[in-house]
Structure formats: structure tokens, C-alpha cells
Write an enzyme that holds these catalytic residues in place. Structure first.
Site, PDB file in Angstrom:
ATOM      1  N   ARG A  85      52.926 -11.925  -8.012  1.00 31.70           N
ATOM      2  CA  ARG A  85      52.954 -11.508  -6.866  1.00 31.70           C
ATOM      3  C   ARG A  85      53.481 -12.474  -5.939  1.00 31.70           C
ATOM      4  O   ARG A  85      54.627 -11.740  -4.419  1.00 31.70           O
ATOM      5  CB  ARG A  85      51.071 -11.494  -6.102  1.00 31.70           C
ATOM      6  CG  ARG A  85      51.265 -10.561  -4.882  1.00 31.70           C
ATOM      7  CD  ARG A  85      49.765 -10.612  -4.579  1.00 31.70           C
ATOM      8  NE  ARG A  85      49.269 -12.098  -4.068  1.00 31.70           N
ATOM      9  CZ  ARG A  85      47.762 -11.868  -3.707  1.00 31.70           C
ATOM     10  NH1 ARG A  85      47.064 -11.497  -3.906  1.00 31.70           N
ATOM     11  NH2 ARG A  85      47.851 -13.258  -3.439  1.00 31.70           N
ATOM     12  N   LYS A 187      52.276 -10.331   0.482  1.00 36.31           N
ATOM     13  CA  LYS A 187      52.500 -10.813   1.349  1.00 36.31           C
ATOM     14  C   LYS A 187      53.172 -12.123   2.496  1.00 36.31           C
ATOM     15  O   LYS A 187      53.990 -13.285   1.807  1.00 36.31           O
ATOM     16  CB  LYS A 187      51.425 -11.907   0.345  1.00 36.31           C
ATOM     17  CG  LYS A 187      50.276 -13.047   0.854  1.00 36.31           C
ATOM     18  CD  LYS A 187      49.106 -13.065   0.182  1.00 36.31           C
ATOM     19  CE  LYS A 187      48.056 -14.468   0.654  1.00 36.31           C
ATOM     20  NZ  LYS A 187      47.520 -13.661   1.472  1.00 36.31           N
ATOM     21  N   GLU A 223      41.726  -2.170   3.958  1.00 34.86           N
ATOM     22  CA  GLU A 223      41.011  -3.286   3.411  1.00 34.86           C
ATOM     23  C   GLU A 223      40.599  -4.634   4.669  1.00 34.86           C
ATOM     24  O   GLU A 223      41.261  -3.483   6.186  1.00 34.86           O
ATOM     25  CB  GLU A 223      42.291  -4.261   2.907  1.00 34.86           C
ATOM     26  CG  GLU A 223      43.653  -4.538   3.496  1.00 34.86           C
ATOM     27  CD  GLU A 223      44.504  -5.384   2.763  1.00 34.86           C
ATOM     28  OE1 GLU A 223      43.855  -6.391   2.323  1.00 34.86           O
ATOM     29  OE2 GLU A 223      45.464  -5.743   3.445  1.00 34.86           O
TER      30      GLU A 223
HETATM   31  C1  LIG Z   1      45.817  -8.770   3.319  1.00 32.90           C
HETATM   32  C2  LIG Z   1      44.710  -9.521   2.375  1.00 32.90           C
HETATM   33  N1  LIG Z   1      44.237  -8.428   1.554  1.00 32.90           N
HETATM   34  C3  LIG Z   1      43.464  -9.281   0.544  1.00 32.90           C
HETATM   35  C4  LIG Z   1      43.412 -10.785   0.438  1.00 32.90           C
HETATM   36  C5  LIG Z   1      43.294 -11.346  -0.711  1.00 32.90           C
HETATM   37  O1  LIG Z   1      43.798 -11.608  -2.058  1.00 32.90           O
HETATM   38  P1  LIG Z   1      43.279 -11.987  -2.778  1.00 32.90           P
HETATM   39  O2  LIG Z   1      42.654 -12.245  -3.250  1.00 32.90           O
HETATM   40  O3  LIG Z   1      44.831 -12.227  -4.093  1.00 32.90           O
HETATM   41  O4  LIG Z   1      42.976 -13.402  -2.396  1.00 32.90           O
HETATM   42  C6  LIG Z   1      44.176 -11.222   0.992  1.00 32.90           C
HETATM   43  C7  LIG Z   1      44.178 -12.742   0.815  1.00 32.90           C
HETATM   44  O5  LIG Z   1      45.131 -12.825   0.141  1.00 32.90           O
HETATM   45  C8  LIG Z   1      44.816 -10.670   2.347  1.00 32.90           C
HETATM   46  O6  LIG Z   1      45.552 -11.585   3.141  1.00 32.90           O
END
Ligand SMILES: Cc1ncc(COP(=O)(O)O)c(C=O)c1O
Length: 343
Positions: A85, A187, A223
Site C-alpha cells: 500500500r 495514505k 469511512e
Molecule cells: C483514512 C483511513 N481509513 C482507514 C484506515 C484503516 O486502515 P488500516 O486498517 O490499514 O490501518 C486508516 C488507518 O490507517 C485511515 O487513515
């Protein structure tokens, strides 16, 4: 390299505030190549004042954790997913991705050299791992930098949402964190800068955080600011939003698997329309930091959607939490390739 003396840390009272650890990792990119990287005790960087990370937000990061098992071993949860990712995030904003091998090597070295900061199993606290990349070097024009730093820094953390497994109240935000064909699925820092004001508004109104709608139509759940969303339909189906503007959460990906293969539930990734929230018994946010944070209520304008029995986590959400954390802390046998042991 001089190691800092390990400070006495109360691992039972950790928050998400900075704790200085022994070492972090830095690698420099110049003339088209990454150097081999090194560990440093210094916890600051010296970079040019016109670096693209400052002026144009050319920056990406990851969030992952190291867990201490009952036997005292240290393990990582699906770290290769973070490595891949991270590459996608870097590519989206024209930064040269590091190889999966370099990412893994950096993460493992930093965790190993900070092993005394991985909290004991009983505390259920963890060592948060933050890989990042920034564009550096002088660059006034709006163009990708020619130089970059890839780094990894760690620190022990406790609960991200203080509510833990007690259902919390969330607000549907009036703002967007990402654009319809923008950068919501990667991210990068800009998404998070955009969510600070909506987060402040939600908190100042007494909510734990906000949930964003899809930025194109504002009709569907997207989300949270730092976590994905899932809900349990009244007929027991695990449902999570399908959207091109949300971050593909590794926790959500794992919960889809756990719901299906450990809890034997039907699972579905599909659009969740806001007015259809009445079809759900339980709702929650999920992520590396949030783990699973149950949602007690979701306020959208004048409508308040309630989930579960007030004040109590729903039984499916609780079971999902137990299996997820059971795997992460080494109490439950994981699916193939989910766990990487460090020691
Ligand atoms: C915007 C966002 N959505 C979802 C997640 C959850 O992702 P993960 O389960 O890979 O930590 C995160 C955290 O990293 C995030 O910053």
C-alpha cells in the site's frame, strides 16, 4: 550510534502521544537511487526549506503495529500489505517507491532495536510503527522533488479512541476528506490535513469523531478520518462500504476474512446508503489505530441512527474484536502469512 537510555514507561497508561525511542531509520534518495539506509538515534531531520513536503504536501506514510505475545515474542500483523500500500501511495504522488524488501528490512530493524518499547502482552498496548516518505531538497516549481527521505519511527501506544469497546457517538460530517477522483484511496498527508477541521467540529459538539459520506453524491457512507466502517445487518450479514475514495484498510480486509472464515457470516462489500442504516443492528469503525471501535449512534442532520443496545458492544462486533486481537497478539491461529515473528 549512541543508544538513548531506556526511560521508565508506564505501559498501562499510554495514549497516542510522542514517546522517544532508541533509534529510527532513514534512507536518502538522490540521483535516482535509494541508499542502503541507516539507524539513527537523532529524532529530527534537517531538510531544505523549499522541500516539496512542506509546500506541496508530497508526503506518504503507513501505520502498523508490533504486538507482544503471551510468551513474550514480538510479531507484526500483515506487514507486506502495508509495504505494498505504501508503494501505491508513493506512486500516486510521484515519489519513487521503496522496494518491499527495503520497507520490511527497515521496519524489522527499527522494531528489533526498540524491542524494550513493545508493551507487555497483559497491557494490550502495542508498538506503533510509522513508515513515511517525504520530498526534500529545494524545489519551488510545482513538480516532483528530485530527492526523498524514507524513514521508519516507532513508539508505544495505548487506545486511539478512549471509548475502547464501549460504543461511541459519531457525527456524519458536512465536509469531505477526499475528492471523487482524488487521493482518498492512498495514505498521504493531504487527506489528513483535510480531516482535521471536520474532526475538530465533531469533537467540539461532543462526538468521538466523524464519518464521511462519498464525496460525489453525499448519499453513501465512506469511512472515518482514520478508520474504515462496517456494520452488521439485522439478518447477520457483515457489510462494509465499497468506494473508490476510501483507504483500503488492512484491518477491514482482515475482518472480511474473519467474518467469513472464523464466524461463518455472509460478507458483502457494497454501497451503504445513509437512509439504509436502519437495516443494521451493529456498526463500527476499524483500523490499525482504532482496532474495532463500536458506533453507538450516528448523527446525520436531525436524524440519529442508533446501533445495538445502548452502551453495550454488539455480540458480532465483540466476537470480531476477540478474533482479530487474538490473532494479532498470538492467541489464535492466524491464516497463512498474516503474522511475521520478529524474534
Ligand atoms: C483514512 C483511513 N481509513 C482507514 C484506515 C484503516 O486502515 P488500516 O486498517 O490499514 O490501518 C486508516 C488507518 O490507517 C485511515 O487513515
Amino acid at each position: 550510534m549512541i543508544k538513548q537510555p531506556t526511560p521508565l514507561i508506564d505501559f498501562t497508561n499510554l495514549t497516542y502521544h510522542y514517546v522517544r525511542t532508541n533509534v529510527n531509520y532513514v534512507s536518502y534518495y538522490k540521483d535516482g537511487l535509494w541508499d542502503e539506509g541507516q539507524l539513527q538515534a537523532e529524532d529530527s531531520l534537517r531538510i531544505n526549506i523549499l522541500s516539496t513536503t512542506f509546500h506541496y504536501g508530497q508526503q506518504a506514510f503507513e501505520g502498523m503495529k508490533a504486538y507482544r505475545t503471551k510468551e513474550g515474542k514480538i510479531q507484526l500483523f500483515r506487514p507486506y500489505e502495508n509495504a505494498v500500500r505504501f508503494q501505491k501511495s508513493c506512486q500516486r504522488i510521484m515519489m519513487p517507491p521503496v522496494s518491499v524488501e527495503q520497507f520490511m528490512d527497515a521496519v524489522i530493524r527499527v522494531v528489533e532495536q526498540n524491542s524494550e518499547f513493545v508493551p507487555p502482552y497483559e497491557t494490550q498496548a502495542t508498538l506503533y510503527i510509522r513508515p513515511y516518505m517525504i520530498g526534500v531538497g529545494p524545489n519551488l516549481v510545482l513538480a516532483p522533488s528530485k530527492e526523498y527521505i524514507f524513514g521508519v519511527v516507532v513508539m508505544p501506544v495505548g487506545l486511539f479512541f478512549k471509548s475502547g469497546l464501549t460504543p461511541a457517538d459519531f457525527l456524519v460530517s458536512e465536509f469531505d476528506r477526499a475528492a471523487p477522483h482524488g487521493t482518498g484511496a492512498v495514505k498521504i498527508g493531504g487527506n489528513y490535513a483535510a480531516s482535521m477541521y471536520p474532526n475538530y467540529i465533531a469533537k467540539s459538539q461532543g462526538f468521538t469523531d466523524c464519518i464521511y459520506l462519498d464525496p460525489a453524491t453525499h448519499t453513501r457512507i465512506d469511512e472515518g478520518g482514520a478508520a474504515n466502517f462496517f456494520a452488521i445487518r439485522k439478518d447477520g450479514v457483515f457489510v462494509s462500504p465499497k468506494s473508490s475514495s476510501i483507504l483500503p484498510s488492512i484491518t477491514k480486509l482482515s475482518l472480511l476474512d474473519i467474518a467469513k472464515n472464523y464466524l461463518h457470516l455472509e460478507v458483502l462489500e457494497t454501497e451503504i446508503y445513509i437512509e439504509d442504516l436502519t437495516l443494521f443492528d451493529e456498526a463500527a469503525t476499524c483500523g490499525t489505530a482504532a482496532i474495532i471501535t463500536p458506533i453507538g449512534s450516528l448523527t446525520h442532520h436531525d436524524t440519529v441512527y442508533h446501533f445495538g443496545t445502548k452502551g453495550q458492544v454488539g455480540h458480532v462486533t465483540k466476537r470480531l474484536y476477540e478474533v482479530l486481537t487474538g490473532i494479532q497478539f498470538g492467541d489464535i491461529t492466524p491464516p497463512h502469512n498474516w503474522i511475521l515473528s520478529i524474534e
